[in-house]
Design a protein around this motif. Structure first.
Motif, PDB file in Angstrom:
ATOM      1  N   CYS A 119       0.897  -1.407   0.156  1.00 42.77           N
ATOM      2  CA  CYS A 119      -0.046  -0.283   0.018  1.00 42.77           C
ATOM      3  C   CYS A 119       0.956   1.355  -0.146  1.00 42.77           C
ATOM      4  CB  CYS A 119      -1.307   0.217   1.831  1.00 42.77           C
ATOM      5  SG  CYS A 119      -1.709   1.610   1.449  1.00 42.77           S
ATOM      6  N   ASP A 128       0.091   3.868   1.344  1.00 45.13           N
ATOM      7  CA  ASP A 128      -0.070   4.615   2.452  1.00 45.13           C
ATOM      8  C   ASP A 128       0.259   4.138   3.501  1.00 45.13           C
ATOM      9  OD1 ASP A 128      -1.207   6.961   3.498  1.00 45.13           O
ATOM     10  OD2 ASP A 128      -3.018   6.223   3.959  1.00 45.13           O
ATOM     11  N   CYS A 129       0.045   2.754   3.620  1.00 50.74           N
ATOM     12  CA  CYS A 129       0.479   2.459   4.660  1.00 50.74           C
ATOM     13  C   CYS A 129       1.859   1.183   4.948  1.00 50.74           C
ATOM     14  CB  CYS A 129      -0.339   2.223   5.180  1.00 50.74           C
ATOM     15  SG  CYS A 129      -1.347   0.561   4.718  1.00 50.74           S
ATOM     16  N   CYS A 147      -5.202  -2.142  -0.051  1.00 44.95           N
ATOM     17  CA  CYS A 147      -5.021  -2.297   1.134  1.00 44.95           C
ATOM     18  C   CYS A 147      -5.861  -3.376   1.998  1.00 44.95           C
ATOM     19  CB  CYS A 147      -4.282  -0.953   0.984  1.00 44.95           C
ATOM     20  SG  CYS A 147      -4.314  -1.086   2.938  1.00 44.95           S
ATOM     21  N   CYS A 189      -4.921   1.160   8.190  1.00 42.00           N
ATOM     22  CA  CYS A 189      -4.471   2.000   7.017  1.00 42.00           C
ATOM     23  C   CYS A 189      -5.126   4.346   7.438  1.00 42.00           C
ATOM     24  CB  CYS A 189      -4.853   1.387   5.709  1.00 42.00           C
ATOM     25  SG  CYS A 189      -4.295   2.170   4.301  1.00 42.00           S
ATOM     26  N   GLN A 219      -8.072   5.293   4.317  1.00 42.55           N
ATOM     27  CA  GLN A 219      -8.714   4.567   4.091  1.00 42.55           C
ATOM     28  C   GLN A 219      -9.639   4.822   5.330  1.00 42.55           C
ATOM     29  OE1 GLN A 219      -9.112   0.101   3.667  1.00 42.55           O
ATOM     30  NE2 GLN A 219      -6.943   0.424   3.384  1.00 42.55           N
TER      31      GLN A 219
HETATM   32 ZN   LIG Z   1      -2.680   1.054   3.192  1.00 43.64          ZN
END
Ligand SMILES: [Zn+2]
Length: 674
Positions: A415, A417-418, A433, A439, A442
């Motif tokens: 992901c 992002d995370c 993800c 996350c 999200q």
């Molecule tokens: Zn994520």
């Protein structure tokens, strides 16, 4: 059977099956999977094979049968079907100018003339409609259907301002039919899809699907808001009139008050027709509505009669179709975006380019499979088309323009992002993800949606949510109800007043109607409208949690994709525990019917409803239940009333009469419950 013959037969069967499936998606579901261009190529292959191997021809082949938009019984049609007085044929079409010359030669041969006048009309990409006017009054509107029977959509068409209910001009036949196209201009289409995207509702693939979907709306009030327009192109009547030319007749129709196209042009040779096509293939991009070709009609009405029809289409007309509108641009980079549901979508950043009236800078790539099948690289020149999405899509890479320096698109395994490794569900092309409770993107998006005005209406914008999240105050939606004043005052820029207002809005949200709570949960594909239908139908969250997929499909507006998404949501234990948490905190998970209208006036009565009412059928059922009546689905000897609206189902009516069941109208019901 010879080998080649049996191979051809196999191919024919396969094409028929696939075309039937595409017909269903196109005409009934309004969700086409393939482009018109690809559809036409398949259809042409089938027609060619059937011609070469006539032993395999069939009367029910999709090459012979006109596709039907009529909703069948199991899709729960709300419309009565009506037979067309004059069959509504479809027009043969081609992408190939050489075939136009063949058409012209055939016409001249049958008519035994050297020159024919053709009326050329832009083919608007909408949905066909057939109106009947008697003494200048619109009395009936029917969809094309299968060409002989269509859906009676009069009630909805009367709500479209662009269609006259009463003709303003004079000189029209006492009774006539007029055919045309109901369509959605680009602007209205973009606005509608934007609204649907905000509501997390499925988007319409193109303006045509949006137009035909709107025409089949159960809520007729909504149709008036969708900005639909109409243009008429064919008038039919029985009585003696002095018209000999199609163009003249159209001019008269305009004088009667019907909208017709200002671009109808009379051409006196196929060469002039060709020039008309070339002009509009370019010029159409400046029109405010979608067009997909030109219809070429023999202008003389007597000649039209002589030429007649085949079983599927008239011999006096043909359509030339344009290839879809495209723009060419360079891919500068590809971003990977994480959505509220965790789906990772690749989005290409492009050099700005003009397409269908707007400047395009980004295009969606949907998923990894698409990047692979396009063989897309960064720095490639790509073709962009406007599809159903808000941002356009890339349809192909122009390999002839590929630079020596291109870079592969690297799809992240984690992901962006995370950092959680992405997963892919078997049935889905998208990567997700899976870290839905950890996350950041999200979670923050979920909170923002939950607090939005259309959902729980809690006073927390993006900046507030970000701060609360970073401070570790919120990770589950229920945490919003546990925030203390002290925590709020620790947020940057927060004073007592802001904290109080926030806490008040949190408290107030506990009274939000169940449908808003349901919408706020952010279940995939469950928008505002769907949430309302679900809450009306099941009455409580427990009803929805325990509903089977089949039961969900019974609900107005719920399709298979939605039903699957709903059942998947409640299969997840953490979602179920979130709901019991929220319940404990005092959030409303039950549909409350408005208190003052409740009574026992219908106690003990079994009521069957049929037809269209001033409110939706589900609302009508809620009214019956609010007054202690029982809404049942079929007429039997224990039925107390058959409640009928406009266009009730004939079989229910007949059954009620046979069994002596009392038939009442909406007004009569309202009188009973007073
Ligand atoms: Zn994520």
């Amino acid at each position: 059977m010879k080998k080649t013959e049996s191979l051809a037969f196999e191919r024919i069967l396969k094409l028929r099956k696939e075309l039937e499936e595409h017909n269903r998606r196109y005409y009934i579901d309004n969700k086409p999977l393939i482009s018109d261009f690809d559809y036409d190529i398949m259809m042409n292959e089938l027609i060619t094979l059937e011609k070469r191997y006539p032993q395999f021809s069939s009367e029910v082949s999709p090459s012979v049968v006109v596709g039907s938009d009529v909703h069948n019984q199991n899709t729960g049609s709300q419309f009565v079907q009506a037979a067309h007085r004059y069959p509504m044929l479809s027009i043969s079409n081609t992408y190939d100018k050489a075939e136009l010359s063949v058409f012209d030669e055939r016409v001249r041969k049958i008519l035994q003339v050297n020159n024919v006048n053709y009326a050329c009309e832009l083919k608007i990409d909408g949905t066909a409609i057939c109106l009947t006017y008697i003494q200048g009054k619109l009395i009936r509107a029917v969809t094309r259907g299968d060409g002989s029977v269509g859906d009676d959509v009069t009630r909805n068409v009367l709500k479209i301002n662009a269609i006259p209910r009463v003709l303003s001009g004079s000189g029209f036949p006492d009774e006539f039919e007029v055919r045309g196209e109901i369509f959605m201009p680009w602007k209205s289409f973009d606005e509608l899809n934007l609204k649907r995207e905000e509501n997390e509702e499925e988007l319409f693939a193109n303006p045509r699907n949006a137009a035909s979907g709107s025409l089949k709306l159960i809520d007729s009030e909504e149709i008036g808001k969708r900005g639909l327009k109409a243009i008429f192109y064919h008038v039919l009547y029985d009585q003696e009139m002095n018209y000999t030319s199609h163009c003249q007749l159209l001019e008269s129709a305009r004088a009667w008050g019907l909208p017709t196209s200002p671009y109808v042009t009379l051409c006196n040779s196929i060469e002039q027709v060709s020039a008309f096509l070339d002009f509009w293939d370019v010029e159409r991009t400046s029109l405010p509505y979608p067009t997909d070709g030109v219809v070429i009609k023999v202008d003389n009405l007597l000649d039209q009669k002589i030429l007649g029809n085949t079983s599927k289409s008239p011999r006096w007309a043909t359509a030339y179709k344009f290839k879809p509108e495209q723009a060419l641009s360079r891919v500068v980079s590809v971003d990977f975006q994480v959505g509220r549901t965790g789906a990772v979508t690749p989005v290409a950043n492009l050099e700005p380019v003009l397409l269908s009236g707007t400047t395009v800078k980004r295009a969606t790539l949907h998923n990894l499979d698409q990047i692979k099948s396009l063989d897309l690289h960064i720095n490639d020149m790509v073709f962009v088309e406007k599809g159903g999405e808000i941002i356009p899509k890339i349809t192909a890479v122009d390999l002839s323009r590929r630079d020596s320096i291109v870079f592969p698109v690297v799809f992240p395994q984690n992901c962006p992002d995370c950092g959680t490794p992405l997963v892919r569900e078997e049935s889905e092309a998208k990567y997700y993800c899976p870290n839905q409770f950890g996350c950041p993107t999200q979670i923050k998006a979920k909170f923002l949606h939950f607090c939005s005005r259309k959902a729980m209406d809690i006073l927390a914008g993006e900046a507030t949510i970000n701060q609360m999240f970073e401070k570790g105050y919120i990770s589950f939606l229920s945490d919003l109800y546990k925030i203390t004043e002290e925590q709020l005052l620790s947020l940057q820029g927060w004073k007592e007043r802001a904290a109080d207002r926030f806490l008040q809005s949190v408290e107030k949200s506990k009274n939000a109607p169940f449908s808003k709570v349901l919408f706020a949960l952010g279940i995939r594909f469950v928008g505002e409208t769907t949430a309302k239908s679900l809450s009306r139908h099941f009455g409580s969250i427990d009803g929805i949690i325990s509903a089977s997929r089949e039961e969900l499909l019974q609900v107005e507006d719920i399709g298979e994709k939605m039903a699957d998404s709903i059942t998947a949501y409640f299969r997840e234990p953490s979602n179920v525990s979130l709901i019991s948490d929220l319940k404990r905190l005092g959030i409303n998970f039950e549909e409350k019917s408005s208190g003052n209208s409740k009574s026992n006036k219908l106690a003990g009565l079994n009521i069957v409803i049929s037809g269209v009412f001033s409110i939706s059928r589900d609302e009508m059922k809620s009214v019956i239940e609010a007054h202690s009546g029982k809404s049942v689905s079929s007429v039997t000897s224990t039925t107390s009333y058959l409640l009928t609206g406009e266009n009730p189902g004939p079989s229910k009516l007949q059954k009620a009469k046979q069994l002596g069941v009392q038939i009442i109208s909406e007004a009569e019901l309202m009188a009973i419950i007073g």
